[in-house]
Design a protein around this motif. Structure first.
Motif, PDB file in Angstrom:
ATOM      1  N   ASP A 194       0.822  -1.212   0.000  1.00  0.00           N
ATOM      2  CA  ASP A 194       0.000   0.000   0.000  1.00  0.00           C
ATOM      3  C   ASP A 194       0.855   1.261   0.000  1.00  0.00           C
ATOM      4  OD1 ASP A 194      -2.468  -1.477   0.237  1.00  0.00           O
ATOM      5  OD2 ASP A 194      -1.976  -1.783   2.356  1.00  0.00           O
ATOM      6  N   ILE A 195       2.040   1.169   0.580  1.00  0.00           N
ATOM      7  CA  ILE A 195       2.907   2.337   0.700  1.00  0.00           C
ATOM      8  C   ILE A 195       4.364   1.873   0.708  1.00  0.00           C
ATOM      9  CG2 ILE A 195       2.795   2.302   3.233  1.00  0.00           C
ATOM     10  CD1 ILE A 195       2.923   5.389   3.168  1.00  0.00           C
ATOM     11  N   MET A 196       5.238   2.686   0.111  1.00  0.00           N
ATOM     12  CA  MET A 196       6.671   2.383   0.067  1.00  0.00           C
ATOM     13  C   MET A 196       7.408   3.315   1.026  1.00  0.00           C
ATOM     14  SD  MET A 196       9.143   0.561  -1.440  1.00  0.00           S
ATOM     15  CE  MET A 196       8.665   0.081  -3.115  1.00  0.00           C
ATOM     16  N   VAL A 197       8.290   2.744   1.837  1.00  0.00           N
ATOM     17  CA  VAL A 197       9.139   3.522   2.731  1.00  0.00           C
ATOM     18  C   VAL A 197      10.568   3.482   2.194  1.00  0.00           C
ATOM     19  CG1 VAL A 197      10.063   3.737   5.073  1.00  0.00           C
ATOM     20  CG2 VAL A 197       7.673   3.023   4.725  1.00  0.00           C
ATOM     21  N   LYS A 236       0.946   4.515  -5.806  1.00  0.00           N
ATOM     22  CA  LYS A 236       1.255   4.308  -4.395  1.00  0.00           C
ATOM     23  C   LYS A 236       2.093   5.465  -3.853  1.00  0.00           C
ATOM     24  CE  LYS A 236      -0.834   0.379  -4.683  1.00  0.00           C
ATOM     25  NZ  LYS A 236      -0.204  -0.936  -4.637  1.00  0.00           N
ATOM     26  N   GLU A 237       1.931   5.744  -2.570  1.00  0.00           N
ATOM     27  CA  GLU A 237       2.659   6.843  -1.943  1.00  0.00           C
ATOM     28  C   GLU A 237       4.062   6.401  -1.542  1.00  0.00           C
ATOM     29  OE1 GLU A 237       1.424  10.365   1.012  1.00  0.00           O
ATOM     30  OE2 GLU A 237       1.379   8.407   1.992  1.00  0.00           O
ATOM     31  N   LEU A 238       5.003   7.329  -1.646  1.00  0.00           N
ATOM     32  CA  LEU A 238       6.372   7.105  -1.185  1.00  0.00           C
ATOM     33  C   LEU A 238       6.609   7.934   0.069  1.00  0.00           C
ATOM     34  CD1 LEU A 238       9.252   5.990  -1.515  1.00  0.00           C
ATOM     35  CD2 LEU A 238       9.742   7.940  -3.015  1.00  0.00           C
ATOM     36  N   LEU A 239       6.992   7.272   1.137  1.00  0.00           N
ATOM     37  CA  LEU A 239       7.320   7.931   2.400  1.00  0.00           C
ATOM     38  C   LEU A 239       8.833   7.887   2.581  1.00  0.00           C
ATOM     39  CD1 LEU A 239       6.508   9.138   5.182  1.00  0.00           C
ATOM     40  CD2 LEU A 239       6.347   6.773   6.029  1.00  0.00           C
ATOM     41  N   LYS A 294       3.471  10.496  -5.560  1.00  0.00           N
ATOM     42  CA  LYS A 294       2.888  10.938  -4.296  1.00  0.00           C
ATOM     43  C   LYS A 294       3.980  10.834  -3.235  1.00  0.00           C
ATOM     44  CE  LYS A 294      -1.775   9.244  -5.363  1.00  0.00           C
ATOM     45  NZ  LYS A 294      -2.840   8.287  -4.943  1.00  0.00           N
ATOM     46  N   LEU A 295       4.371  11.954  -2.667  1.00  0.00           N
ATOM     47  CA  LEU A 295       5.570  12.004  -1.845  1.00  0.00           C
ATOM     48  C   LEU A 295       5.291  12.633  -0.493  1.00  0.00           C
ATOM     49  CD1 LEU A 295       8.718  11.633  -1.830  1.00  0.00           C
ATOM     50  CD2 LEU A 295       8.859  13.968  -2.729  1.00  0.00           C
ATOM     51  N   LYS A 296       5.803  12.008   0.546  1.00  0.00           N
ATOM     52  CA  LYS A 296       5.776  12.582   1.890  1.00  0.00           C
ATOM     53  C   LYS A 296       7.159  12.387   2.495  1.00  0.00           C
ATOM     54  CE  LYS A 296       2.080  11.948   4.306  1.00  0.00           C
ATOM     55  NZ  LYS A 296       1.508  13.322   4.263  1.00  0.00           N
TER      56      LYS A 296
END
Length: 413
Positions: free
Chosen positions: A138-141, A170-173, A230-232
């Motif tokens: 769901d999300i990549m770290v 998918k969002e990248l954290l 999508k970046l955080k």
């Protein structure tokens, strides 16, 4: 659920710090004056667990990690696994997740023996997560320690991960970490020389953290089709670019000392020459030498095969004579904000066989100096005896234009 005491203590301390400063969910950062953060401890993104645990708990997680990926002094993956975070996949860059592979060595997929989590290599038969890999999360770290140099491959992996995230939605954290070489210097890469050691139109030393560089990739439209990831970013706390930062874990086998980290921007250029940079010794990127310099220098070292570091180094089992840079004040070099090209000028002048100095056809252990420097002019400038000042003039207006562009994406002073 059982939680190991050191992890629980770390989380509690991090939560207290975050609550007192940001609040548990605040991840935006404003740039502060360096004076405001002087004397306060640097906290990496990974250390600030209270800021990102709420973002990943209950989700299927992929983690891009290597030995520098730590909370405190323990692997981020191991710590999150103990906390019950659902890590489905670990993605390993060059040298692998646990850091056992040599420079440039292909790394295969495997199962992590400590956690039982599948490790998917991004430095083997593929360099980017597949659609199937991304469908499983769901999300990549993303959390690896960078050293701020164009020819270090972490920014290439970052771009590949961002591309996979953009394609899959998918969002990248990013858990950000300091850049130990936080200055800007060197020629801008001529994109006709784009290669595995140069993928972006940036100088040799780009003066940005991974989090800042990711913002620049998005902002400058460097993903295929100018797609947006999508970046955080969980920013480093109490950090400025000009700060001294001692790495708690060495980022790769051949960057195994603080001295080598600071010298790397200058000495990696020698990979495009017949001069050994100390690969095949336990002091890589802190010494320079060649067997044919015996009559010019008294200092010597002998490269030999070291599994996991350099199996077949340049000039293996031969005495190399040259410069011992282990005791120079490399931090002062960092503070100048300039790479050192005088060593290149000196050793070229001392080397008796000028036609061989930059000829990478002599050895598979030599690289292409044009691709390393990012310009075909550099080797010609060294060979012609051009002064350092005149060489640096040719790097403009590229550096000034880059600094102006870079300013838009900085998170730290």
């Amino acid at each position: 659920m059982f939680i190991k005491e050191p992890v629980a203590l770390l989380l509690a301390l991090s939560a207290l710090i975050a609550a007192a400063t940001h609040g548990p969910m605040q991840v935006a950062v404003t740039r502060k004056a360096a004076g405001e953060i002087k004397g306060k401890p640097i906290l990496t993104g990974a250390d600030q667990t209270a800021l990102y645990l709420p973002l990943i708990r209950g989700k299927r997680i992929g983690v891009l990690a290597n030995p520098s990926t730590i909370i405190g002094n323990r692997s981020l993956v191991d710590s999150l696994h103990d906390l019950g975070i659902d890590i489905r996949e670990i993605f390993g860059p060059e040298h692998g997740f646990r850091g056992k592979a040599s420079n440039g060595a292909k790394v295969g997929d495997e199962i992590d023996s400590a956690t039982g989590i599948p490790i998917i290599s991004l430095y083997g038969h593929k360099r980017q997560p597949s659609k199937e890999d991304m469908d499983a999360i769901d999300i990549m770290v993303f959390d690896v320690q960078d050293v701020g140099c164009r020819f270090y491959t972490n920014i290439n992996v970052l771009r590949n991960i961002m591309e996979a995230c953009a394609e899959s939605g998918k969002e990248l954290l990013i858990l950000d970490r300091p850049d130990p070489n936080g200055y800007v210097d060197g020629p801008i890469l001529d994109m006709s020389l784009k290669s595995g050691i140069g993928q972006f139109p940036v100088p040799i030393v780009y003066g940005m953290t991974i989090g800042e560089f990711a913002k620049m990739i998005n902002g400058e439209g460097w993903l295929p089709g100018k797609e947006q990831c999508k970046l955080k970013v969980i920013p480093v706390k109490n950090y400025a670019h000009d700060m001294y930062y001692k790495l708690p874990v060495w980022p790769s086998p051949n960057l195994n000392s603080q001295q080598s980290i600071f010298l790397y921007p200058s000495l990696c250029l020698f990979e495009g020459t017949i001069i050994s940079q100390g690969r095949g010794s336990y002091m890589p990127f802190t010494v320079l030498g060649n067997p044919d310099l015996k009559n010019s220098y008294s200092f010597s070292f002998i490269p030999f095969s070291i599994p996991g570091m350099s199996e077949t180094p340049l000039h293996q089992d031969q005495a190399c004579y040259g410069l011992d840079l282990r005791t120079i004040d490399a931090d002062s070099l960092r503070k100048t904000g300039k790479i050192n090209i005088k060593w290149m000028m000196e050793l070229y002048k001392a080397y008796p066989y000028k036609e061989k100095f930059f000829d990478y056809h002599q050895s598979k252990q030599m690289g292409d100096i044009d691709k390393l420097a990012g310009t075909i002019a550099f080797k010609e400038q060294i060979a012609s005896g051009m002064s350092e000042a005149d060489i640096r003039k040719t790097w403009e207006p590229g550096i000034s234009k880059y600094k102006q562009m870079r300013e838009k994406y900085l998170l730290y002073p």
